[in-house]
Design a protein around this motif. Structure first.
Motif, short mmCIF file in Angstrom:
data_model
loop_
_atom_site.label_atom_id
_atom_site.label_comp_id
_atom_site.label_asym_id
_atom_site.label_seq_id
_atom_site.Cartn_x
_atom_site.Cartn_y
_atom_site.Cartn_z
N LYS A 165 75.03 65.59 88.26
CA LYS A 165 74.26 66.67 87.64
C LYS A 165 73.42 67.33 88.71
O LYS A 165 72.73 66.65 89.48
N LYS A 167 70.22 69.50 89.60
CA LYS A 167 68.93 70.04 89.16
C LYS A 167 68.81 71.43 89.74
O LYS A 167 68.53 71.62 90.93
N ARG A 194 77.76 68.60 85.66
CA ARG A 194 76.69 69.07 84.78
C ARG A 194 75.72 69.91 85.62
O ARG A 194 75.59 69.71 86.83
N ASP A 196 71.59 71.77 85.32
CA ASP A 196 70.36 71.78 84.52
C ASP A 196 69.30 72.62 85.22
O ASP A 196 68.60 72.13 86.11
N ASN A 198 66.63 73.55 83.79
CA ASN A 198 65.38 73.25 83.09
C ASN A 198 64.76 74.47 82.43
O ASN A 198 63.54 74.66 82.42
N GLU A 222 72.81 72.03 80.63
CA GLU A 222 71.56 71.49 80.09
C GLU A 222 70.42 72.49 80.20
O GLU A 222 70.16 73.02 81.29
N ASP A 223 69.74 72.74 79.10
CA ASP A 223 68.58 73.62 79.05
C ASP A 223 68.79 74.88 79.88
O ASP A 223 68.06 75.15 80.85
N ASN A 231 68.20 78.57 74.21
CA ASN A 231 69.39 77.72 74.23
C ASN A 231 70.41 78.17 73.18
O ASN A 231 71.62 78.15 73.43
N THR A 244 70.21 69.20 76.00
CA THR A 244 68.77 69.40 76.19
C THR A 244 68.04 68.09 76.36
O THR A 244 68.43 67.07 75.79
N HIS A 296 68.35 60.59 79.47
CA HIS A 296 67.52 61.31 80.42
C HIS A 296 66.81 60.35 81.36
O HIS A 296 66.48 59.23 80.98
N ASP A 323 71.49 59.68 83.35
CA ASP A 323 70.73 60.20 84.49
C ASP A 323 69.94 59.07 85.14
O ASP A 323 69.47 58.17 84.44
#
Length: 396
Positions: A165, A167, A194, A196, A198, A222-223, A231, A244, A296, A323
């Motif tokens: 994932k 970030k 994935r 994300d 945020n 994600e988010d 979303n 999320t 998470h 995660d």
């Protein structure tokens, strides 16, 4: 059995780099508040919580639980979490529940997972959690997609992980999309992907990047934008699951999220969702509405990681790898050192309760280290290389 006292300590452990995210930078270490709950029978339970120095907050809650039976968690929850709204804090309650379940398991001689219904798997897989890094091992910073794809390949080889994932929300969105494209090219069609940001991207940007990533068959987005409405708007515009850990991140918002069609997968978190038992309640709701569940990471150390693994092991439908920031830590505060990855997974501890024990020499060492480096939440995750920078939701 009665609770007689608590002890709270803050510790910090160095990381092998600095982790960038869309609200700042983890400055080369992670920090946690460690809770011990003592009983009149000599059994001690361990808990852990992040979010900065929580010693004062937990100490203020101590009178509410001293004298209570650690098996009476419903009453403890009412007294700690439901009593006064401005003292209500799911994160603090979760640390207390974690410690009480640890006590229960030690008294019964059974692992925490048995208190939640029993494990359906003996190990929990984890991902390669990718961040744009400052001061990475070997020197330098991550500046281009190739740097993160190289790191992903390294983690796939050294840890055996089969998913990643990113970030996101840090670099140009197109460059972040290119990270996933490179990982798909290098690691093959079955490697889980994935991303994300945020919630920092605008709906327009999240839609554009999501549509670009559709051919990769990613596990989830994600988010992608801010809030339930953001979303939901992206979910209508892209052909991939929306996940999320932000909206919803508490039971109050779960009903509205379902009604709005804002999410396909909810990332469970022991602290957001009121402890291991709360995560089980969340999983039951997700099962009812055919929502997926994942796990998470809150930058945990070994105590909370053990609680996460126990909990995840008891949820049959948690098929996504969890995660974990854990591979960035240089050490841990539990006896035996950091938990070990095998084929991308960490085994469920088998001892009573959480199955982990504090290493008091490490605790003393990393307490002193915390006193040297301090609480980075007080510095609002400042970016040391961009001192005037600040996060702006929807600016991209």
């Amino acid at each position: 059995m009665k609770i007689t006292d608590i002890r709270v300590r803050c510790v910090a452990i160095p990381m092998n780099c600095m982790l960038r995210h869309n609200t700042g930078v983890h400055p080369g270490y992670l920090m946690r508040t460690i809770l011990e709950i003592f009983t009149d029978e000599g059994v001690v339970g361990l808990g852990e919580v992040g979010g900065g120095d929580q010693r004062s907050a937990l100490t203020k809650l101590a009178p509410r639980i001293i004298g209570m039976d650690p098996f009476q968690l419903e009453t403890i929850k009412l007294k700690v979490l439901r009593n006064i709204y401005y003292m209500s804090n799911a994160r603090l309650y979760a640390a207390i529940e974690m410690a009480c379940l640890d006590i229960q398991g030690k008294v019964l001689g059974r692992p925490l997972s048995d208190l939640l219904g029993g494990s359906v798997r003996d190990a929990v897989p984890f991902i390669a959690y990718l961040f744009w890094r400052y001061d990475r091992p070997g020197g330098g910073d991550d500046t281009r997609a190739e740097d993160l794809a190289d790191h992903c390949e390294e983690l796939a080889e050294t840890l055996g992980v089969r998913a990643m994932k990113l970030k996101a929300g840090v670099m140009d969105p197109g460059e972040e999309a290119r990270v996933l494209e490179l990982c798909r090219e290098r690691l093959g069609p079955d490697f889980g992907l994935r991303i994300d940001p945020n919630g920092v991207w605008s709906v327009a940007t999240a839609t554009r990047i999501g549509q670009r990533l559709e051919p990769l068959g990613i596990e989830y987005f994600e988010d992608p934008a801010w809030g339930l409405e953001g979303n939901a708007a992206v979910r209508r515009a892209v052909r991939m699951p929306i996940a999320t850990n932000m909206y919803p991140a508490k039971f109050d918002d779960l009903g509205p999220a379902i009604r709005l069609g804002a999410v396909d997968i909810v990332l469970t978190d022991i602290h957001y969702w009121e402890g291991p038992r709360g995560v089980k309640e969340l999983a039951a709701v997700c099962r009812t509405f055919n929502l997926g569940v994942a796990m998470h990471s809150g930058a945990e150390f070994g105590i909370e990681l053990a609680a996460m693994i126990h909990t995840a092991s008891t949820i049959p439908e948690m098929r996504f790898a969890g995660d974990a920031h854990y591979h960035y830590l240089t050490d841990d505060i539990i006896e035996g050192g950091p938990m070990r990855y095998a084929d991308g997974a960490i085994r469920v501890p088998t001892g009573p309760g959480l199955g982990v024990t504090l290493d008091e020499d490490k605790m003393a060492h990393y307490e002193r280290y915390y006193e040297q480096v301090g609480d980075y939440y007080a510095r609002f995750h400042v970016d040391p290389k961009r001192p005037d920078w600040m996060p702006m939701v929807g600016a991209l």
